[in-house]
Scaffold this active site. Structure first.
Site, short mmCIF file in Angstrom:
data_model
loop_
_atom_site.label_atom_id
_atom_site.label_comp_id
_atom_site.label_asym_id
_atom_site.label_seq_id
_atom_site.Cartn_x
_atom_site.Cartn_y
_atom_site.Cartn_z
N ASN A 111 7.14 23.28 -2.65
CA ASN A 111 8.36 22.29 -3.11
C ASN A 111 9.94 22.13 -2.42
O ASN A 111 10.09 23.37 -1.75
CB ASN A 111 8.97 21.79 -4.78
CG ASN A 111 9.83 23.23 -5.31
OD1 ASN A 111 11.40 22.17 -5.06
ND2 ASN A 111 9.85 24.02 -5.35
N PHE A 115 16.94 19.58 -5.48
CA PHE A 115 18.18 19.22 -6.36
C PHE A 115 18.54 18.34 -7.19
O PHE A 115 19.68 17.36 -6.71
CB PHE A 115 19.39 19.71 -6.50
CG PHE A 115 19.66 21.43 -6.75
CD1 PHE A 115 18.69 22.28 -6.99
CD2 PHE A 115 20.95 21.94 -5.83
CE1 PHE A 115 18.72 23.29 -7.08
CE2 PHE A 115 21.22 23.11 -5.94
CZ PHE A 115 19.69 23.99 -6.14
N SER A 178 17.67 28.77 -4.53
CA SER A 178 16.80 27.80 -4.28
C SER A 178 17.06 27.52 -2.96
O SER A 178 17.87 27.85 -1.72
CB SER A 178 17.35 26.48 -4.47
OG SER A 178 16.28 24.98 -3.97
N ASN A 180 15.66 25.01 -1.06
CA ASN A 180 15.65 23.40 -0.71
C ASN A 180 16.96 22.51 -0.91
O ASN A 180 17.63 21.79 -0.43
CB ASN A 180 15.10 22.89 -1.60
CG ASN A 180 13.30 23.25 -1.15
OD1 ASN A 180 12.77 23.26 -1.04
ND2 ASN A 180 12.62 23.81 -2.42
N THR A 181 18.10 23.53 -0.61
CA THR A 181 19.26 22.93 -0.20
C THR A 181 20.36 23.67 1.31
O THR A 181 20.26 24.90 1.13
CB THR A 181 20.65 22.58 -1.47
OG1 THR A 181 19.91 22.37 -2.43
CG2 THR A 181 22.06 22.72 -1.03
N LYS A 220 20.80 33.51 -10.67
CA LYS A 220 19.48 33.28 -10.41
C LYS A 220 18.98 33.62 -9.05
O LYS A 220 19.55 32.92 -7.82
CB LYS A 220 18.57 32.14 -10.72
CG LYS A 220 16.59 31.43 -10.49
CD LYS A 220 16.43 30.44 -11.03
CE LYS A 220 14.86 30.01 -10.35
NZ LYS A 220 14.12 28.85 -11.94
N ASN A 249 12.84 33.07 -7.89
CA ASN A 249 13.34 31.82 -7.82
C ASN A 249 11.61 31.96 -6.49
O ASN A 249 11.04 32.77 -6.80
CB ASN A 249 13.83 31.23 -7.00
CG ASN A 249 14.21 29.41 -6.54
OD1 ASN A 249 13.81 28.62 -7.05
ND2 ASN A 249 15.84 29.57 -7.00
#
Length: 345
Positions: A111, A115, A178, A180-181, A220, A249
């Site tokens: 993925n 966010f 994450s 993805n940011t 996390k 994560n």
């Protein structure tokens, strides 16, 4: 059996579309009193972690219900706790679609959601409307930063979200891991993490006085950490007296999915291929923490045995995400039973 049939149908659809339909289906089952068609009862197996009494140690990870729209329906599946989010101060659309990809040959997902969420105020409206927290259910809220907030101002977003969700949360998870940011994982570095945790713990103390209750704070972390990074994070967790840590994560690695369709998509890999890497970090973290900070094990749980392995590696609680997508609600009871057996050994 029913879920396996439903999954075959859902897997013919785009993953993000299928997820939305699946969540609507969970809501319908709850409203119809038919959750028993897909989920088995989970016997009580209480455990006390972070000063909270959990009815059983199997939780739902953040990401399944980003905006807290399905809390009651998901709780009816037997989870001992539910974590919603990741939430940001302002609503944001996330990365362009498609941004969610299955690798069914390895029971994995990639993925790059970014966010996507409706903002903290909308999440709180959904929490206020849910019965689960009012009945004493354990609700974690996972917080992050907006994509366009400069990394040197990231703490402002986390502090804002912590203040907003504090009264509604059983515990709060700080997501700095994450992939993805852009630049988010820089916050895991020594000086940046030291400053962020210091600010958050000071805010937690002020909020505890204001609200007359102490809400635990957990961090996390990513699985893509070497031994020295794990040791440094463990030292900071202890120094700042953090209440918990979630390991881990998703990963940027592609070990175990090489050459398969979708394997080269950008984003974080979760599911079965993550288990060994996640458990390795979890175990190193457990050794470094020496029991000072409890660990919630996340990543790669596709069976009861996988859940028990997290406990054996040093976790006190576990969370499901990708395994919940592939295995369905039956995994909740299976994981809880396996952990109960593990704890009796």
């Amino acid at each position: 059996m029913l879920y396996s049939v439903l999954r075959q149908l859902l897997f013919t659809l785009d993953p993000e579309t299928a997820h939305g339909i699946g969540m609507a289906g969970v809501d319908w089952l709850k409203a119809a009193g038919a959750t028993c068609l897909v989920a088995r009862p989970v016997p009580p197996d209480p455990v006390s972690v972070m000063g909270i009494n959990f009815p059983n140690p199997v939780g739902l990870a953040a990401g399944v219900d980003k905006n807290g729209e399905h809390i009651d329906a998901l709780a009816a599946l037997g989870f001992g706790f539910i974590e919603i989010g990741t939430i940001t101060p302002r609503p944001q659309p996330g990365n362009p679609r498609p941004r969610l990809f299955r690798i069914p040959e390895r029971q994995a997902i990639i993925n790059r959601m970014g966010f996507n969420n409706d903002g903290v105020d909308q999440l709180l409206a959904h929490v206020d409307a849910a019965d689960f927290p009012r009945r004493g259910g354990i609700l974690g809220i996972n917080i992050g930063k907006n994509f366009d907030t400069p990394i040197d101002k990231a703490a402002d977003d986390y502090l804002f979200c912590l203040e907003r969700v504090y009264a509604a949360a059983s515990y709060v998870t700080v997501n700095v891991s994450s992939p993805n940011t852009r630049n988010l994982r820089e916050l895991q570095r020594d000086e940046a993490l030291d400053a962020l945790l210091g600010s958050l713990k000071s805010q937690q103390s002020r909020l505890a006085d204001r609200h007359g209750k102490y809400v635990p704070l957990a961090l996390k972390i990513a699985p893509d950490l070497d031994d020295s990074q794990v040791d440094a994070i463990a030292a900071l967790l202890c120094r700042h007296r953090m209440d918990g840590v979630l390991a881990t994560n998703t990963t940027l690695a592609r070990v175990g999915v090489e050459g398969l369709p979708n394997a080269e998509q950008a984003g974080g890999l979760s599911g079965a291929p993550l288990l060994a890497m996640s458990n390795a970090v979890l175990n190193k973290l457990a050794v470094a923490l020496a029991g000072e900070v409890p660990i919630i094990g996340v990543g790669g749980i596709l069976s009861g045995a996988d859940a028990a392995a997290k406990i054996a590696a040093g976790a006190r609680l576990v969370q499901l995400y990708t395994g919940f997508i592939y295995r369905g609600p039956e995994l909740v009871a299976e994981a809880a039973a396996a952990i109960a057996r593990q704890r009796r050994v």
